[in-house]
Every structure is written in C-alpha cells, then in structure tokens.
Design a protein around this motif. Structure first.
Motif, short mmCIF file in Angstrom:
data_model
loop_
_atom_site.label_atom_id
_atom_site.label_comp_id
_atom_site.label_asym_id
_atom_site.label_seq_id
_atom_site.Cartn_x
_atom_site.Cartn_y
_atom_site.Cartn_z
N SER A 203 -22.87 -7.49 -2.16
CA SER A 203 -21.75 -6.60 -2.46
C SER A 203 -22.15 -5.14 -2.31
O SER A 203 -21.46 -4.35 -1.65
N ALA A 204 -23.26 -4.76 -2.93
CA ALA A 204 -23.73 -3.37 -2.85
C ALA A 204 -23.98 -2.97 -1.40
O ALA A 204 -23.62 -1.86 -0.98
N ASN A 205 -24.60 -3.85 -0.63
CA ASN A 205 -24.92 -3.52 0.76
C ASN A 205 -23.67 -3.42 1.62
O ASN A 205 -23.57 -2.55 2.49
N ALA A 206 -22.70 -4.31 1.39
CA ALA A 206 -21.47 -4.25 2.17
C ALA A 206 -20.69 -2.97 1.87
O ALA A 206 -20.15 -2.32 2.77
N LEU A 207 -20.65 -2.60 0.60
CA LEU A 207 -19.95 -1.36 0.23
C LEU A 207 -20.69 -0.14 0.76
O LEU A 207 -20.08 0.87 1.14
N ASN A 208 -22.02 -0.23 0.80
CA ASN A 208 -22.80 0.85 1.40
C ASN A 208 -22.49 0.99 2.89
O ASN A 208 -22.37 2.10 3.41
N CYS A 209 -22.34 -0.14 3.57
CA CYS A 209 -21.97 -0.10 4.99
C CYS A 209 -20.61 0.56 5.18
O CYS A 209 -20.39 1.31 6.14
N TYR A 210 -19.69 0.28 4.26
CA TYR A 210 -18.36 0.89 4.33
C TYR A 210 -18.45 2.40 4.18
O TYR A 210 -17.84 3.15 4.95
N ILE A 211 -19.23 2.86 3.21
CA ILE A 211 -19.35 4.29 2.96
C ILE A 211 -20.12 4.99 4.09
O ILE A 211 -19.77 6.11 4.49
N ASP A 212 -21.14 4.33 4.61
CA ASP A 212 -22.01 4.96 5.61
C ASP A 212 -21.61 4.65 7.05
O ASP A 212 -22.40 4.87 7.96
N ARG A 213 -20.40 4.18 7.27
CA ARG A 213 -20.03 3.75 8.62
C ARG A 213 -20.10 4.90 9.63
O ARG A 213 -20.41 4.68 10.81
N ASP A 214 -19.84 6.13 9.20
CA ASP A 214 -19.94 7.27 10.12
C ASP A 214 -21.39 7.56 10.47
O ASP A 214 -21.72 7.86 11.61
N ILE A 215 -22.26 7.44 9.47
CA ILE A 215 -23.69 7.65 9.71
C ILE A 215 -24.25 6.58 10.62
O ILE A 215 -25.02 6.85 11.54
N ASP A 216 -23.87 5.33 10.36
CA ASP A 216 -24.41 4.21 11.13
C ASP A 216 -24.07 4.31 12.61
O ASP A 216 -24.82 3.83 13.46
N GLU A 217 -22.94 4.90 12.94
CA GLU A 217 -22.58 5.06 14.35
C GLU A 217 -23.46 6.08 15.05
O GLU A 217 -23.65 6.02 16.26
N VAL A 218 -24.01 7.02 14.29
CA VAL A 218 -24.82 8.09 14.87
C VAL A 218 -26.28 7.66 15.02
O VAL A 218 -26.94 8.00 16.02
N MET A 219 -26.80 6.92 14.06
CA MET A 219 -28.22 6.58 14.05
C MET A 219 -28.52 5.38 14.95
O MET A 219 -27.86 4.35 14.86
N ARG A 220 -29.54 5.54 15.78
CA ARG A 220 -29.91 4.45 16.68
C ARG A 220 -30.31 3.20 15.92
O ARG A 220 -30.02 2.08 16.34
N ARG A 221 -30.99 3.37 14.78
CA ARG A 221 -31.49 2.24 14.01
C ARG A 221 -30.37 1.40 13.43
O ARG A 221 -30.54 0.21 13.14
N ALA B 244 -29.88 13.77 12.89
CA ALA B 244 -28.63 13.75 13.65
C ALA B 244 -27.45 13.38 12.76
O ALA B 244 -26.33 13.85 12.95
N ALA B 245 -27.72 12.53 11.74
CA ALA B 245 -26.67 12.09 10.83
C ALA B 245 -26.52 13.03 9.64
O ALA B 245 -25.70 12.78 8.75
N ALA B 246 -27.32 14.11 9.61
CA ALA B 246 -27.28 15.10 8.53
C ALA B 246 -27.59 14.49 7.17
O ALA B 246 -27.01 14.86 6.15
N VAL B 247 -28.51 13.54 7.16
CA VAL B 247 -28.99 12.94 5.91
C VAL B 247 -30.32 13.60 5.56
O VAL B 247 -31.29 13.45 6.31
N PRO B 248 -30.40 14.34 4.46
CA PRO B 248 -31.59 15.14 4.15
C PRO B 248 -32.74 14.34 3.55
O PRO B 248 -33.26 14.69 2.47
N MET B 249 -33.18 13.29 4.24
CA MET B 249 -34.36 12.58 3.77
C MET B 249 -35.54 13.55 3.76
O MET B 249 -35.59 14.51 4.54
N LEU B 250 -36.50 13.33 2.88
CA LEU B 250 -37.62 14.26 2.74
C LEU B 250 -38.31 14.56 4.07
O LEU B 250 -38.61 15.73 4.36
N PRO B 251 -38.58 13.57 4.94
CA PRO B 251 -39.23 13.89 6.21
C PRO B 251 -38.38 14.77 7.14
O PRO B 251 -38.91 15.36 8.08
#
Length: 315
Positions: free
Chosen positions: A76-94, A214-221
């Motif tokens: 459930s948590a992962n599916a809802l995360n996919c819903y929220i992050d769908r714009d990010i997921d389209e940008v990131m190759r991974r 590219a997805a504007a996610v400010p991960m530490l690296p």
C-alpha cells in the motif's frame, strides 16, 4: 482475454495511443506498483524479530498473518508513493519503467489500489493479530506517504534520514504481532535499520545523482560534495554497527549473535572505508563504485537479521 487501456482521447503526450494488454499483464503492472523487491527487504527484518519475540519458533498463525498483512501494508505504502512520485518517475532513468511512468496503470487506479491495500492490511492485522500491530502498520503507511513522500522528499537533503522511519516499522510490527506490546529489544533493531537506511540510500543516490538532480529531488549527494556524503556515510555506518551490538546485552542473546554482528560490522566498515580510499585517490562518479557498498549493505542487513533468528532458536 485482453484489456483495452489508454483511451486514445485521453492518452498523455508520449504515451501509446492504444494498447491491448492481457489480464496477466495488467495484474503484473499492479503488482509492480507495490515494489516487490523493497517488500522482500522489509519482510527480512520482520520475521526474525518474531523469532526473537517468541524466543524460538513463533506461533504459525500469528506469524503468517503478520507477514501476509505486513506485505499488503508495505505494498500500500509503495503504491501510494508511486502515485505521488509519478512525475519524478517519468524523469528519472532508474524509475522510467514503473507502471505509472509507462502509463500501464492510471493514476486513479494506483490511488484506489493503494488505499484498498492499506485498508485491508490494517483491518486484517486488527482481526487476526492484534490492534497494536494494526496501528503500527497504519502509522508506517501514513508516515511514508504523508511525511516522507509528500513533505520531506522534495524539500530537504535529510529526507531519507527521517523518512526512513517508515522502513523501520516492520521491526516493531513483528514484535508487537507476537507479544502484543513493545520492548527495548525491537527498539534497538529499529535503531539498526534507522541508521542503516541513510548510507544505503545515499550510495544509490551517488550512482544516480543526475537522475535525482533532473527530478529536483535534493538527496544529499545532489546538494553536497562527495567528501561530505562519504563522511556522513561513515558516521551512520559506525552508528549502525554499534547499535547492532547493543542487542547482545539488552536481549540477552547467546554469544553467536554478537560474534556474527561484529564480523558483519567489520566487513561493512571495510567497504565504507574502501569507498573513502577511492575518493581520496581522486576517483569520482562511477569510478567511486558506490554501488559496491549499496549491494553489500543489503547483504549485511539480511545476514544480521538471520543471525537474530538463528540465535533465538539457541536460547
């Protein structure tokens, strides 16, 4: 039997105008929304804790129901995360091959699917295990979705530090599912997963730095130098190893557990200092080989919790 999807009049730009897919393909797309590989890792930390709570083999049905509904909770948590992050997921190759990014599942379908799984997991745990496990499970879903996915992930480089709390909850759920209460032993293992999560995730983010940028996610690296990131990875790895050794006196394990924890911890520290050595030698980017530590950290956590289970059978 086939399913007609992606109505031509509503297909998003870049998506195929029409696509005929079998029921099996649709089901596989929904299963992929749950991120099965992440669920496997969460279950690896759940089952051994039940052995520790029972001081041996846990009851068959409490363990089975906890694992089953725990799987639905994580899905459930992962599916809802996919819903929220769908714009990010389209940008990131991974993540471009995830179902929402490939338009295999509609956003509405993913949202409904995630909510249903969450409701089933919470109700299932309450009816078959106990309310403590149910509330902990629901809390993990809400924290991952509302706090991490919607607030922390896109706003702070410390996102995974605090957002990782959701990934620590299966330890408490496993213990609570067997005993109906909490204790210091699962809190120590909660701490192990808490300290383990940032270095594990940061090494992945080092490898895919351009994706996150590219997805504007400010991960530490993305926002800090390699030297700063590696320094943080070393600190959290030390905290992980030291926290793992606390279980010995607190849970009164046999000598097997601290011996295994010490060996695994030494190997983990070797890998993280090898990463620093490559950095000091002038290596950058892919040449730093951060994924060596990422893969080893998976092995470390699995073997450490396996030692918890085996040790519990020896008490």
């Amino acid at each position: 039997m086939t399913v007609l999807t992606n109505n031509p009049t509503m297909a998003p730009a870049g998506a195929a105008r029409t696509a005929r897919r079998t029921v099996g393909e649709v089901l596989r797309a929904y299963v992929a929304l749950t991120k099965p590989r992440i669920i496997e890792l969460l279950l690896i930390t759940t089952l051994p804790v039940m052995f520790l709570a029972a001081r041996g083999l846990p009851g068959l049905w409490p363990a089975t129901w906890t694992m089953l509904f725990g799987t639905l909770s994580a899905g459930s948590a992962n599916a809802l995360n996919c819903y929220i992050d769908r714009d990010i997921d389209e940008v990131m190759r991974r993540t471009r091959r995830r179902p929402l990014a490939r338009h295999q599942v509609s956003p509405r379908g993913a949202l409904i699917f995630g909510v249903i799984l969450g409701a089933l997991s919470t109700l299932g745990l309450a009816l078959t295990v106990n309310w403590l496990a149910a509330w902990l499970s629901l809390g993990a879903i809400l924290f991952y979705v509302l706090v991490y996915s919607m607030i922390l992930k896109r706003r702070t480089s410390q996102n995974i530090v605090w957002g990782g709390i959701a990934g620590c909850m299966p330890v408490l759920i496993g213990w609570g599912g067997i005993t109906g209460e909490l204790a210091w032993a699962p809190v120590v293992l909660f701490g192990v997963v808490f300290f383990w999560t940032p270095p594990h995730t940061w090494t992945l983010a080092m490898r895919y730095r351009e994706d996150y940028a590219a997805a504007a996610v400010p991960m530490l690296p993305v926002v800090a130098s390699d030297r700063v990131v590696v320094r943080q990875i070393i600190a959290y790895t030390w905290a992980t190893v030291l926290c793992s050794l606390l279980l010995w006196p607190i849970a009164q394990t046999t000598p097997l557990y601290p011996a295994v924890a010490a060996v695994l911890g030494a190997a983990c520290l070797f890998e993280v200092y090898a990463l620093r050595h490559r950095l000091n030698a002038g290596k950058t980017g892919v040449d730093l080989r951060p994924m060596r530590f990422f893969h080893w950290s998976n092995i470390y956590l699995a073997l450490l919790f396996l030692a918890v289970a085996v040790d519990s059978l020896l008490v």
